[in-house]
Design an enzyme around this catalytic site. Structure first.
Site, PDB file in Angstrom:
ATOM      1  N   CYS A 260       0.803  -1.236   0.000  1.00 41.56           N
ATOM      2  CA  CYS A 260       0.000   0.000   0.000  1.00 41.56           C
ATOM      3  C   CYS A 260       0.832   1.281   0.000  1.00 41.56           C
ATOM      4  CB  CYS A 260      -0.918   0.004   1.211  1.00 41.56           C
ATOM      5  SG  CYS A 260      -1.940  -1.463   1.284  1.00 41.56           S
TER       6      CYS A 260
HETATM    7  C1  UGA Z   1      -1.042   0.671   5.502  1.00 39.83           C
HETATM    8  C2  UGA Z   1      -1.754   1.678   6.400  1.00 39.83           C
HETATM    9  O1  UGA Z   1      -1.131   1.713   7.686  1.00 39.83           O
HETATM   10  C3  UGA Z   1      -3.239   1.317   6.565  1.00 39.83           C
HETATM   11  O2  UGA Z   1      -3.900   2.324   7.312  1.00 39.83           O
HETATM   12  C4  UGA Z   1      -3.871   1.232   5.171  1.00 39.83           C
HETATM   13  O3  UGA Z   1      -5.243   0.880   5.233  1.00 39.83           O
HETATM   14  C5  UGA Z   1      -3.139   0.189   4.359  1.00 39.83           C
HETATM   15  O4  UGA Z   1      -1.754   0.566   4.253  1.00 39.83           O
HETATM   16  C6  UGA Z   1      -3.779   0.133   2.991  1.00 39.83           C
HETATM   17  O5  UGA Z   1      -3.736   1.120   2.268  1.00 39.83           O
HETATM   18  O6  UGA Z   1      -4.458  -0.853   2.694  1.00 39.83           O
HETATM   19  P1  UGA Z   1       0.011  -1.751   5.870  1.00 39.83           P
HETATM   20  O7  UGA Z   1       0.530  -1.647   4.465  1.00 39.83           O
HETATM   21  O8  UGA Z   1      -0.633  -2.987   6.310  1.00 39.83           O
HETATM   22  O9  UGA Z   1      -1.054  -0.577   6.166  1.00 39.83           O
HETATM   23  O10 UGA Z   1       1.277  -1.533   6.782  1.00 39.83           O
HETATM   24  P2  UGA Z   1       1.737  -0.534   7.944  1.00 39.83           P
HETATM   25  O11 UGA Z   1       1.461  -1.148   9.255  1.00 39.83           O
HETATM   26  O12 UGA Z   1       1.241   0.821   7.681  1.00 39.83           O
HETATM   27  O13 UGA Z   1       3.328  -0.552   7.694  1.00 39.83           O
HETATM   28  C7  UGA Z   1       3.856  -0.129   6.443  1.00 39.83           C
HETATM   29  C8  UGA Z   1       5.367  -0.169   6.458  1.00 39.83           C
HETATM   30  O14 UGA Z   1       5.890   0.889   7.240  1.00 39.83           O
HETATM   31  C9  UGA Z   1       5.978  -1.448   7.009  1.00 39.83           C
HETATM   32  O15 UGA Z   1       7.046  -1.860   6.180  1.00 39.83           O
HETATM   33  C10 UGA Z   1       6.478  -1.048   8.383  1.00 39.83           C
HETATM   34  O16 UGA Z   1       7.579  -1.811   8.818  1.00 39.83           O
HETATM   35  C11 UGA Z   1       6.892   0.403   8.135  1.00 39.83           C
HETATM   36  N1  UGA Z   1       6.877   1.256   9.359  1.00 39.83           N
HETATM   37  C12 UGA Z   1       5.714   1.481  10.011  1.00 39.83           C
HETATM   38  C13 UGA Z   1       8.051   1.831   9.800  1.00 39.83           C
HETATM   39  O17 UGA Z   1       9.125   1.649   9.195  1.00 39.83           O
HETATM   40  N2  UGA Z   1       8.017   2.643  10.902  1.00 39.83           N
HETATM   41  C14 UGA Z   1       6.861   2.902  11.575  1.00 39.83           C
HETATM   42  O18 UGA Z   1       6.910   3.656  12.570  1.00 39.83           O
HETATM   43  C15 UGA Z   1       5.695   2.293  11.122  1.00 39.83           C
END
Ligand code: UGA
Length: 415
Positions: A260
């Site tokens: 995403c």
């Molecule tokens: C993301 C959004 O958080 C959701 O709200 C949204 O609905 C979804 O995309 C979508 O569009 O369907 P997701 O892709 O499941 O959700 O993953 P996240 O939990 O957001 O993490 C994304 C990436 O960011 C991961 O690789 C994670 O490791 C990284 N991340 C996250 C960081 O490097 N640091 C952080 O503080 C948080």
């Protein structure tokens, strides 16, 4: 209500299963025979916390037959909108699904609402979906309604997020469309914002772009902090007490991946360029993210020569709690390790099978403890990595796993 959900990926399947749990009659449509078989035998084809249990509690059947949607009051479009080669969001699946719905509309006697949940660029519902639906000979606003109803489900936590939304956004063609969709959400305790279609489409993209920007921002601060001998995690903690900043999504590290964030920010950049505006901040959020992943290689090279050396990789999934490797930093890192002539041994509690399809040439181990290698890279923060014995090792940590600090040589990516 009688609901149809087109597309049984993690968004469609979770939406369908949760709406069935909330006493709606749900019909699922998908063309993938593997998925159909798995869901109809009550096993989720993808890992989502709580989804198998939910599928066993509810009555949802999936098939490729769109005629089953004829009596639906709301039809959700939840098909994939993967990235296209040159950046914009691919509209192939959404076009096909909409054509099928259009055939159904032709035969439908009662009013229904077609609600797009797939993430699309602003304007897509009006410029692509509605014209295809109207090929049925039926009229928007009179015979059927249209909404854009974005999802905010995190992979791995999608069931929880569906049942506990922070907000409900309803982009509506007209009031009747929005009123119909709202009936589905009447028992949720969350603020509701009703907007026009393209605003709702933008809310979705802008939300993911902002989350991505937050990560690249804190990674940039981290890169500066590392050079100054400052711990970026303490800095983030200090910043987070300010409500306007908040303490979430400020974990510095190797960067963001998944299906995403990278795709949506790229989609927004492409849309923006189409209208002649160069979105410099958004582009740099992506550029920094690309550079960040490869920083672990440079840090490793400070301590060990890579050619012919065995490097252990801990974590392949784009985040913990999922087997998804789409746009995972591990893809870029493993590719770079191989290019440098290193031998790679990898471990992940869930994502090995998916990774193997793209990298059959590397060695995989069944337990993290079996990763006997000269040096270790930590690329996903699975909780079990905080219980390993790192003594005597060289570790470059992309995810702030505290226990890894015991290593003989420990390098945090940006701390
Ligand atoms: C993301 C959004 O958080 C959701 O709200 C949204 O609905 C979804 O995309 C979508 O569009 O369907 P997701 O892709 O499941 O959700 O993953 P996240 O939990 O957001 O993490 C994304 C990436 O960011 C991961 O690789 C994670 O490791 C990284 N991340 C996250 C960081 O490097 N640091 C952080 O503080 C948080």
């Amino acid at each position: 209500m009688r609901i149809s959900v087109i597309g049984a990926g993690y968004v469609g399947l979770v939406t369908g299963a949760c709406l069935a749990k909330l006493a709606n009659k749900v019909t699922l449509i998908d063309i993938d025979t593997h998925k159909i078989k798995s869901i109809n035998s009550k096993a989720s084809p993808l890992y989502e916390e709580g989804l198998d249990e939910l599928l066993n509690q509810v009555n949802v059947e999936v098939s490729p037959d769109y005629t089953r949607t004829t009596d639906s009051e709301v039809l959700f479009i939840c098909v994939g909108t993967p990235p296209d080669k040159d950046g914009p969001i691919s509209l192939e699946q959404i076009t096909e699904a909409t054509k099928e719905i259009s055939k159904v509309l032709k035969k439908k006697k009662d009013y229904c609402v077609v609600a797009v949940k797939s993430t699309v660029a602003p304007g897509t519902t009006e410029e692509l979906v509605i014209p295809i639906l109207e090929k049925s000979g039926k009229r928007t606003g009179k015979d059927f309604g249209v909404c854009f109803s974005p999802e905010f489900l995190r992979e791995g936590k999608a069931v929880y997020d569906f049942m506990n939304p922070a907000r409900i956004i309803i982009g509506e063609y007209d009031k009747r469309s929005g009123d119909t969709l709202l009936k589905l959400y009447r028992n949720f305790n969350a603020p509701v914002l009703r907007t026009n279609l393209r605003t709702a489409e933008m809310i979705k993209l802008a939300s993911n772009a902002f989350l991505a920007a937050k990560i690249s921002f804190i990674n940039e601060i981290g890169n500066i902090c590392k050079n100054l001998g400052i711990d970026v995690y303490e800095v983030a903690k200090g910043m987070g007490y300010d409500d306007r900043i908040g303490n979430k999504f400020l974990n510095a590290g190797i960067g963001f991946g998944g299906s995403c964030l990278p795709k949506d920010i790229q989609g927004l950049i492409s849309k923006s360029r189409q209208i002649g505006y160069e979105p410099k901040i958004l582009q740099e959020v992506l550029n920094l993210n690309d550079r960040q992943a490869l920083k672990v290689i440079d840090l490793l090279k400070k301590h060990i020569s890579l050619k012919g050396t065995t490097i252990g990789v801990l974590g392949l999934a784009f985040k913990p709690g999922t087997d998804d490797i789409r746009d995972s930093s591990a893809l870029r890192v493993v590719q770079a390790l191989l290019k440098e002539g290193a031998k790679v041994k990898a471990y992940d509690p869930m994502a090995v099978n998916n990774f193997k399809k793209l990298f059959p040439q590397i060695e995989y181990v069944a337990r993290a403890e079996a990763l006997n290698s000269d040096a270790i890279l930590i690329l996903t923060e699975w909780p079990e990595f905080n219980e390993l014995d790192y003594s005597g090792k060289i570790v470059v940590d992309g995810r702030r796993v505290e226990k890894a600090r015991e290593a003989k040589i420990y390098e945090g990516i940006c701390w």
